[in-house]
Scaffold this motif. Structure first.
Motif, mmCIF file in Angstrom:
data_model
loop_
_atom_site.group_PDB
_atom_site.id
_atom_site.type_symbol
_atom_site.label_atom_id
_atom_site.label_comp_id
_atom_site.label_asym_id
_atom_site.label_seq_id
_atom_site.Cartn_x
_atom_site.Cartn_y
_atom_site.Cartn_z
ATOM 1 N N PHE A 1 21.245 28.227 51.200
ATOM 2 C CA PHE A 1 21.650 28.942 52.406
ATOM 3 C C PHE A 1 21.751 27.944 53.547
ATOM 4 O O PHE A 1 21.285 26.814 53.452
ATOM 5 N N GLY A 2 22.362 28.391 54.627
ATOM 6 C CA GLY A 2 22.356 27.607 55.859
ATOM 7 C C GLY A 2 23.315 26.445 55.872
ATOM 8 O O GLY A 2 22.929 25.306 56.105
ATOM 9 N N GLY A 3 24.592 26.693 55.615
ATOM 10 C CA GLY A 3 25.576 25.623 55.719
ATOM 11 C C GLY A 3 25.935 25.047 54.373
ATOM 12 O O GLY A 3 25.591 25.563 53.312
ATOM 13 N N GLY A 4 26.643 23.911 54.396
ATOM 14 C CA GLY A 4 27.091 23.280 53.163
ATOM 15 C C GLY A 4 28.038 24.189 52.413
ATOM 16 O O GLY A 4 28.936 24.814 52.990
ATOM 17 N N ALA A 5 27.827 24.277 51.102
ATOM 18 C CA ALA A 5 28.695 25.102 50.267
ATOM 19 C C ALA A 5 28.269 26.555 50.224
ATOM 20 O O ALA A 5 28.933 27.375 49.603
ATOM 21 N N ALA A 6 27.144 26.884 50.863
ATOM 22 C CA ALA A 6 26.642 28.260 50.804
ATOM 23 C C ALA A 6 27.585 29.201 51.529
ATOM 24 O O ALA A 6 28.110 28.896 52.600
ATOM 25 N N HIS A 7 27.804 30.375 50.949
ATOM 26 C CA HIS A 7 28.670 31.363 51.572
ATOM 27 C C HIS A 7 27.955 31.965 52.783
ATOM 28 O O HIS A 7 26.750 32.218 52.736
ATOM 29 N N PRO A 8 28.665 32.193 53.888
ATOM 30 C CA PRO A 8 27.990 32.740 55.083
ATOM 31 C C PRO A 8 27.351 34.105 54.851
ATOM 32 O O PRO A 8 26.407 34.473 55.559
ATOM 33 N N ASP A 9 27.835 34.877 53.867
ATOM 34 C CA ASP A 9 27.223 36.173 53.553
ATOM 35 C C ASP A 9 26.102 36.061 52.531
ATOM 36 O O ASP A 9 25.523 37.082 52.135
ATOM 37 N N GLY A 10 25.823 34.838 52.117
ATOM 38 C CA GLY A 10 24.738 34.618 51.174
ATOM 39 C C GLY A 10 25.236 34.344 49.765
ATOM 40 O O GLY A 10 26.355 34.699 49.397
#
Length: 775
Positions: free
Chosen positions: A323-332
């Motif tokens: 979570f929190g940036g990078g490749a993580a999706h903003p919706d989780g």
């Protein structure tokens, strides 16, 4: 370098260099755990009796954009496997490409889902994308497979794909064409799965399921796993997702095969292998199980009694979604109704109630399972070759004893259970069974020698005709085999006495017995032994050429077998302990040292010196003066909060996780400066545990979400160690939505009777120290 062992499959077991082998595997997801913690988690897994770890390779964690692969940091599959090997663990790689694992889109990258390409079938464009992904995995595994002397012994193809055997065969062929060679190829065999002959079916079994309907008190598909049963198939695991995906497939192809309505009969040509025995259970918004350690241990033991020859646990160690940036999706990165799945699960937490928690907390079932695993390490080669025969009991009858026998004709084990999670079965007074040819034993005998009362709520296993050495045989015992050690003066066999069951032993023939016991001859010329002292670490009987160490449960829960001074030794420790390689980059176990993880300032560590020594245990005290806890709330808080309007969503129209936190109670917590000093880094963890009741909690540092929790009865734990710098600059904000019983959210009956609203009973800082034991 020694040549790799020859691993082969027979219709009833897996063999290693021709000897029946009983592996124990636990699921640990490298990309859900920070690399700094890998060694400790893997070390604790090895100390817990695992022989191997399994891990998903989540496609979306590695290819966030087409053709751009990332194998760095927490995505370093190769580094994780090397670290596992350094701890003496083998590895099962679950290749996907679809994995599930409660990950967004089942692990598929968003760009693949949005491409419109048909997935999970032999579509040329999809296979091309999979080939590129598989090629990357194979490159990561170069030199690490079993045939090359490495730890990777198995590969699992896909997951929970029941109706595409040709596609599964294609995926294995593709992986092999790309250079992946392993002795074992598997696929999940539940849900009425039709598998190609090239893949071994592996089975599942859970004590509860978050994916069940919120009106289900205890899902019917769980009941079968608490009695002894030949059926291995499970139509309940992931059935809601299967329905959703089947509906989607039917909309594309109306001729898609319907879902099965009855479990398959076991294939007599394949051994009973498991990969997903519930090591706990995840929670969804609508349904939040509270699986206990006793539930997990009873299910695992019932599976062995039913004939398993490979224990595989999902999950064994919890983790956190990226979570929190990078490749993580903003919706989780979590499974959610927003992505077409039936359930909303926490955005970050994937604790799973596992033996090793999301942040390293050791739960009671870690120790309960370790007792089983030590037994399998000691006698699994014999047990794997033993057939299982169900003696009595069924899921429908709460009054009769549930029992089974695994035997090889001459000797075996008697499995007994009065345990079910939703209410104990009747106690069994004056228990005594006649075992004989119907249970696979050559000769008829009564077990135990004298009747005993079996309490309600217990699951246990007793040895029958167990050879202790070439001259001494244990005809029966009302205690569990824990482990055995070979010493210069003869074998030391360790038994565990269960609470409420008096220990009695029957030895074949006339045997001279000494120690805290009463020994008498029987009419058949055997030797009957009863204890005259309570079981414990000093209760040692000499029985001819064998010594029997008989432990109580509390002591047995502390026992691990670890390398000490270059040899495997029995260790008793009042805190979690494991061995770690001195050289962290070693691909093979080498010199090791003991590491203790403690939340108390002083720990006792006892190492077995041998049956003939005095004292038998060498004690040392391990000091961790900075370990401990501190309250950060001075009193219990009843907080005003407003619940948002309930919503439903997804293909099953289940309750949806709230998105509106405008009415949440807000708690600001300031962390004392002394807990944020740099010198703490690397020596342990700074944890926060919140004991509260409510609905959903979020923890934020400024605008950054660092933890979340669907209240279900366990404390909410978060690791503050990575956030020390941010905590110096500001406070931690908890946003807490209120519990509302009328909403229809299911929680376990044992915690259900709470008042509506938000109550914070306590918030405690925990300093868990990591102490390397020297000298």
């Amino acid at each position: 370098m020694n040549p790799p062992a020859d691993i082969t499959v027979t219709p009833r077991w897996i063999a290693r260099d021709g000897v029946p082998w009983f592996p124990v595997t636990g699921e640990i997801h490298y990309s859900r755990i920070s690399p700094e913690r890998w060694s400790d988690v893997l070390g604790l897994a090895r100390a817990g009796g695992l022989t191997s770890v399994a891990t998903y390779v989540f496609w979306r964690h590695h290819e966030p954009r087409p053709g751009e692969f990332d194998w760095s940091g927490p995505r370093d599959l190769r580094g994780f496997i090397r670290r596992a090997a350094a701890h003496g663990l083998e590895v099962v790689v679950r290749l996907g490409p679809w994995s599930h694992g409660e990950v967004r889109h089942g692990g598929f990258p968003d760009w693949l889902v949005g491409s419109g390409v048909p997935t999970r079938r032999d579509h040329p464009e999809y296979l091309g994308r999979v080939r590129a992904f598989y090629a990357q995995i194979v490159a990561q595994l170069e030199g690490l497979t079993h045939d090359d002397g490495g730890p990777v012994i198995a590969a699992q193809i896909e997951n929970e794909l029941a109706d595409q055997p040709e596609h599964l065969a294609t995926l294995r062929t593709m992986a092999e064409e790309l250079g992946l060679q392993v002795p074992l190829w598997t696929a999940t065999g539940w849900g009425g799965a039709r598998l190609p002959e090239s893949l071994l079916p592996v089975c599942s079994g859970y004590a509860d399921g978050f994916w069940a309907d919120s009106l289900a008190a205890w899902p019917s598909f769980c009941r079968v796993h608490f009695h002894y049963e030949e059926v291995r198939d499970d139509l309940g695991v992931g059935d809601d997702v299967a329905r959703a995906l089947a509906a989607e497939a039917t909309s594309v192809s109306p001729s898609a095969a319907p879902l099965p309505t009855a479990p398959q009969s076991p294939d007599p040509q394949t051994p009973f292998l498991t990969c997903e025995l519930g090591g706990g259970m995840h929670v969804a918004y609508h349904r939040r199980p509270l699986v206990s350690g006793e539930d997990v241990a009873a299910l695992a033991l019932a599976t062995i009694g039913s004939g398993s020859v490979w224990q595989g646990f999902y999950m064994y160690a919890g983790g956190s979604n990226p979570f929190g940036g990078g490749a993580a999706h903003p919706d989780g990165e979590q499974e959610s109704q927003a992505t077409g799945y039936p359930n909303d699960v926490p955005q970050i937490s994937y604790d799973f109630g596992a033996p090793i928690g999301e942040h390293g907390r050791i739960r009671p079932h870690y120790e309960m399972l370790r007792r089983q695993h030590l037994w399998l390490a000691a006698d699994g080669h014999r047990l794997a070759a033993m057939r299982s025969r169900v003696g009595g009991g069924s899921a429908e009858d709460p009054h009769s004893l549930r029992w089974a026998v695994r035997s090889d004709g001459d000797s075996g084990y008697l499995f007994l259970s009065t345990y079910v999670p939703d209410g104990h079965l009747d106690p069994q007074p004056a228990l005594q069974l006649r075992l004989g040819p119907e249970q696979g034993l050559d000769a008829s005998q009564l077990v135990p020698h004298e009747p005993v009362d079996l309490p309600a709520g217990i699951s246990t296993v007793w040895p029958v005709n167990l050879p202790l050495d070439e001259r001494t045989r244990l005809v029966s015992a009302t205690a569990e085999l824990l482990t055995r050690r070979e010493e210069e003066g003869g074998a030391v066999v360790v038994l565990t006495a269960r609470r409420g069951i008096p220990v009695q032993l029957l030895l074949a023939g006339a045997v001279e017995v000494s120690g805290p016991c009463r020994a008498t001859g029987t009419d058949d010329g055997d030797t009957f032994v009863e204890l005259t002292a309570d079981p414990g670490p000093e209760v040692l009987l000499t029985c001819g050429s064998v010594r029997l160490l008989i432990l109580d449960e509390a002591t047995a829960d502390q026992l691990a077998v670890l390398p000490v001074d270059g040899r495997e030794s029995m260790v008793l420790c009042s805190a979690p302990v494991h061995a770690e390689p001195v050289h962290a980059d070693s691909v093979r176990p080498a010199a090791t040292r003991l590491v203790v993880h403690t939340e108390e300032p002083e720990v006792t560590l006892d190492v077995w010196q041998g049956a003939g020594t005095s004292p038998r245990w060498r004690r040392r005290l391990v000091s961790a003066p900075r370990a401990g806890q501190q309250e950060v709330l001075c009193r219990s808080l009843v907080l005003p909060a407003t619940a948002p309007q309930p919503r439903v969503g997804g293909p099953e129209e289940r309750l949806a996780a709230p998105a509106d936190f405008s009415g949440a109670a807000v708690v600001e917590l300031s962390i004392p400066e002394e807990h944020l000093e740099d010198e703490d880094q690397g020596s342990g963890q700074l944890l926060l545990r919140v004991d509260w009741t409510g609905d959903v909690g979020r923890a934020r540092l400024g605008d950054r979400l660092i933890s979340d929790h669907f209240w279900h009865g366990r404390e909410w734990e978060m690791d503050l160690t990575p956030w020390r710098e941010e905590l110096r600059r500001g406070s931690l904000t908890l946003e807490l939505l209120p519990w509302c019983a009328a909403s229809g959210v299911w929680v376990h009956p044992s915690v259900r009777e709470v008042e509506d609203g938000v109550v914070v009973r306590s918030a405690r800082l925990i300093r868990r120290e990591r102490v390397v034991v020297t000298g």
